[in-house]
Write a protein that holds these residues in place. Structure first.
Motif, PDB file in Angstrom:
ATOM      1  N   LYS A 240       0.942  -1.213  -0.118  1.00 30.81           N
ATOM      2  CA  LYS A 240       0.063  -0.075   0.005  1.00 30.81           C
ATOM      3  C   LYS A 240       0.793   1.108   0.038  1.00 30.81           C
ATOM      4  N   THR A 241       1.876   1.219   0.535  1.00 30.63           N
ATOM      5  CA  THR A 241       2.730   2.236   0.687  1.00 30.63           C
ATOM      6  C   THR A 241       3.410   2.611  -0.612  1.00 30.63           C
ATOM      7  N   ILE A 242       3.997   1.705  -1.294  1.00 31.38           N
ATOM      8  CA  ILE A 242       4.668   1.855  -2.495  1.00 31.38           C
ATOM      9  C   ILE A 242       3.455   2.259  -3.605  1.00 31.38           C
ATOM     10  N   LEU A 243       2.457   1.724  -3.540  1.00 32.68           N
ATOM     11  CA  LEU A 243       1.396   2.110  -4.424  1.00 32.68           C
ATOM     12  C   LEU A 243       1.065   3.715  -4.368  1.00 32.68           C
ATOM     13  N   ALA A 244       0.919   4.160  -3.155  1.00 29.43           N
ATOM     14  CA  ALA A 244       0.856   5.565  -3.012  1.00 29.43           C
ATOM     15  C   ALA A 244       1.870   6.367  -3.411  1.00 29.43           C
ATOM     16  N   ASN A 245       3.041   5.662  -3.078  1.00 27.31           N
ATOM     17  CA  ASN A 245       4.373   6.438  -3.472  1.00 27.31           C
ATOM     18  C   ASN A 245       4.352   6.721  -5.203  1.00 27.31           C
ATOM     19  N   ILE A 246       4.155   5.460  -5.667  1.00 28.99           N
ATOM     20  CA  ILE A 246       4.218   5.555  -7.310  1.00 28.99           C
ATOM     21  C   ILE A 246       2.945   6.583  -7.623  1.00 28.99           C
ATOM     22  N   ASP A 247       1.844   6.652  -7.229  1.00 32.47           N
ATOM     23  CA  ASP A 247       0.995   7.535  -7.707  1.00 32.47           C
ATOM     24  C   ASP A 247       1.343   8.862  -7.510  1.00 32.47           C
ATOM     25  N   ARG A 248       1.739   9.301  -6.310  1.00 34.57           N
ATOM     26  CA  ARG A 248       2.253  10.668  -6.240  1.00 34.57           C
ATOM     27  C   ARG A 248       3.741  11.121  -6.910  1.00 34.57           C
ATOM     28  N   ASN A 249       4.601  10.109  -7.096  1.00 34.11           N
ATOM     29  CA  ASN A 249       5.624  10.227  -7.996  1.00 34.11           C
ATOM     30  C   ASN A 249       5.421  10.581  -9.335  1.00 34.11           C
ATOM     31  N   MET A 250       4.123  10.011  -9.781  1.00 32.20           N
ATOM     32  CA  MET A 250       3.969  10.260 -11.271  1.00 32.20           C
ATOM     33  C   MET A 250       3.204  11.679 -11.301  1.00 32.20           C
ATOM     34  N   ARG A 251       2.444  11.945 -10.056  1.00 29.58           N
ATOM     35  CA  ARG A 251       1.965  13.221 -10.170  1.00 29.58           C
ATOM     36  C   ARG A 251       2.618  14.586  -9.471  1.00 29.58           C
ATOM     37  N   ILE A 252       3.625  14.498  -8.857  1.00 33.82           N
ATOM     38  CA  ILE A 252       4.236  15.586  -8.212  1.00 33.82           C
ATOM     39  C   ILE A 252       5.627  15.707  -8.586  1.00 33.82           C
ATOM     40  N   ASN A 253       6.552  14.276  -8.189  1.00 29.44           N
ATOM     41  CA  ASN A 253       7.829  14.257  -8.283  1.00 29.44           C
ATOM     42  C   ASN A 253       8.213  14.450  -9.821  1.00 29.44           C
ATOM     43  N   ASN A 254       7.728  13.531 -10.485  1.00 26.64           N
ATOM     44  CA  ASN A 254       8.070  13.676 -11.882  1.00 26.64           C
ATOM     45  C   ASN A 254       8.036  15.009 -12.647  1.00 26.64           C
ATOM     46  N   GLU A 255       6.965  15.704 -12.201  1.00 28.82           N
ATOM     47  CA  GLU A 255       6.783  17.192 -12.760  1.00 28.82           C
ATOM     48  C   GLU A 255       7.561  18.103 -12.147  1.00 28.82           C
TER      49      GLU A 255
END
Length: 486
Positions: free
Chosen positions: A50-65
């Motif tokens: 669950k932690t990794i899923l949340a991290n990937i989701d926000r990685n795509m939305r925030i970190n990558n931008e």
């Protein structure tokens, strides 16, 4: 009365209470009022996943931008222009604190059970606690820590916001405890298949914990208060036998996804159009891979025209949306390799920087080469012949330490692909990447933190006000203890 009741429920949730993540995972009672009855092995896999899923989701939305991995064609307030909506900051606060409850329940339930091997779960819990807590404080700064996650146990829904320096001190203490707890304790054979990271191998957990220790020590090494450089040398050299670290790619902390439940790639069943959505790769990301002659480019990116890879301008002015070019390769939808926490390549780049800065007597060049090789290995790619002869890659006699540091961090940037917010955290620490400022930034600076969620202002106002004042205001460019001055 209904409004008041809902407010209490919200406070109990967002001021860190227990919401079990296991209801869709295993048939086990996860009533927070009966946490002692929840077996630690039953919580372990769901919590990590669950932690990794949340991290990937926000990685795509925030970190990558922010970090010019991708650019969106959405023309609203966007991260690639360093525009941060107040409503964007709640998701990770909520997700990380929920999982911290489960992580700390692993520790407490293992201690209560008093069964053979359960002390190993306490060591694992300490490592996971440090992983998630460090993500929280590195994103927000001063946060509830010592009093957090006590909403259901002690009815404390207004925890104090602790200073980041004190949080880091305790993170290091927990990693010391984990190293000891995992030294002489093992997981029972019958339970090893419930560990999705290391299949119950406590020595690999120990290596992960000590490698995480080095990540965090390096992050604060420019601050004299914690003597981080001294501890780095202990772990790497003077007391290395007491602190085993990752020795190869096989020791990497990566949750490898499968095509079946319970650990599936979160994008496995996504439509192709939804996977890429309205984003494409940035010019910075694509052009650097081209200049490096990097074989991962073909594995990660599409060609908008045959034989051509192109990126978009990050930070473009509002209203001047560029044409979308290369996008995520659709094979990433089914890739098992997106669940990275901390890999061997990152550790080697950490060691390369430590040697370059004189914290250790290691060979920076050798660690750097090992890091590059391992980063390629993750993606089943081979380092091209003469790759290290490229002036953008190799270390040359005319290179300054600053030039070498930039090369280390460019390779580290690609090794951290899909890894929560580590690219952003590391850039904030070093500024070692030559990101390309777009004309749409209009003087805005790279955010140094996410602001506290709006709901904390209403439900924990006294402690929120104190922490905000201490950090120079609840703004994206406020103060953070380890954050170097812009």
């Amino acid at each position: 009365m209904k409004f008041k009741f809902n407010l209490i429920i919200a406070a109990a949730t967002l001021c860190i209470t227990s919401l079990s993540c296991t209801k869709d995972f295993v048939d086990v009672n996860t009533n927070p009022n009966e946490a002692a009855k929840v077996s630690p092995q039953a919580l372990l896999g769901p919590t990590i996943y669950k932690t990794i899923l949340a991290n990937i989701d926000r990685n795509m939305r925030i970190n990558n931008e922010l970090m010019q991995v991708t650019v969106t064609t959405n023309n609203n307030l966007e991260f690639h222009r360093y525009e941060v909506r107040a409503t964007e900051t709640e998701a990770m606060w909520r997700n990380w604190y929920v999982e911290l409850t489960n992580i700390r329940d692993i520790y407490h339930s293992a201690g209560i059970a008093q069964q053979a091997g359960f002390q190993a779960y306490q060591g694992i819990s300490r490592i996971l606690d440090v992983w998630v807590s460090s993500l929280l404080t590195d994103m927000y700064g001063d946060i509830p820590y010592f009093q957090s996650n006590l909403g259901y146990k002690e009815l404390n829904t207004t925890p104090v916001y602790d200073k980041q320096i004190d949080i880091y001190r305790d993170l290091f203490l927990k990693l010391e405890q984990a190293n000891q707890l995992l030294t002489d304790n093992t997981i029972p054979d019958a339970q090893k298949n419930m560990d999705p990271l290391f299949a119950g191998n406590t020595e690999k957990w120990r290596k992960f914990g000590n490698s995480l220790y080095l990540r965090l020590l390096l992050r604060v090494s420019h601050k004299p208060e914690l003597d981080a450089a001294v501890k780095i040398r202990e772990i790497v050299e003077t007391k290395s036998s007491q602190y085993p670290i990752m020795a190869s790619h096989d020791d990497s902390a990566i949750l490898y996804f499968s095509s079946q439940e319970p650990y599936i790639n979160p994008y496995l069943n996504a439509r192709d159009i939804d996977f890429n959505g309205n984003k494409g790769y940035s010019h910075f990301f694509i052009e650097n891979l081209i200049a490096l002659g990097d074989p991962r480019l073909a594995l990660w990116a599409t060609q908008p025209t045959l034989g051509t890879y192109l990126g978009m301008q990050s930070g473009y002015p509002r209203g001047l949306v560029p044409e979308r070019q290369s996008t995520f390769h659709l094979s990433l939808k089914t890739s098992p390799k997106l669940g990275n926490i901390l890999n061997y390549a990152e550790l080697q780049f950490i060691l390369a920087e430590c040697a370059l800065r004189g914290f250790t007597f290691g060979d920076s060049w050798q660690h750097y080469q090992d890091g590059v090789n391992s980063a390629m290995q993750i993606w089943d790619a081979n380092v091209p012949v003469n790759y290290f002869s490229n002036e953008r890659v190799g270390f040359f006699p005319t290179d300054t330490d600053e030039t070498k540091l930039k090369k280390i961090h460019l390779q580290k940037y690609f090794a951290l692909f899909f890894t929560d917010f580590q690219q952003w955290y590391e850039y904030r620490r070093t500024k070692a990447l030559d990101l390309i400022p777009g004309p749409g930034l209009e003087g805005r600076k790279m955010p140094v933190r996410m602001t506290y969620p709006l709901i904390t202002q209403a439900l924990n106002k006294v402690n929120y006000d104190e922490a905000s004042a201490r950090m120079g205001g609840n703004t994206p460019n406020g103060l953070m203890w380890w954050q170097p001055a812009n």
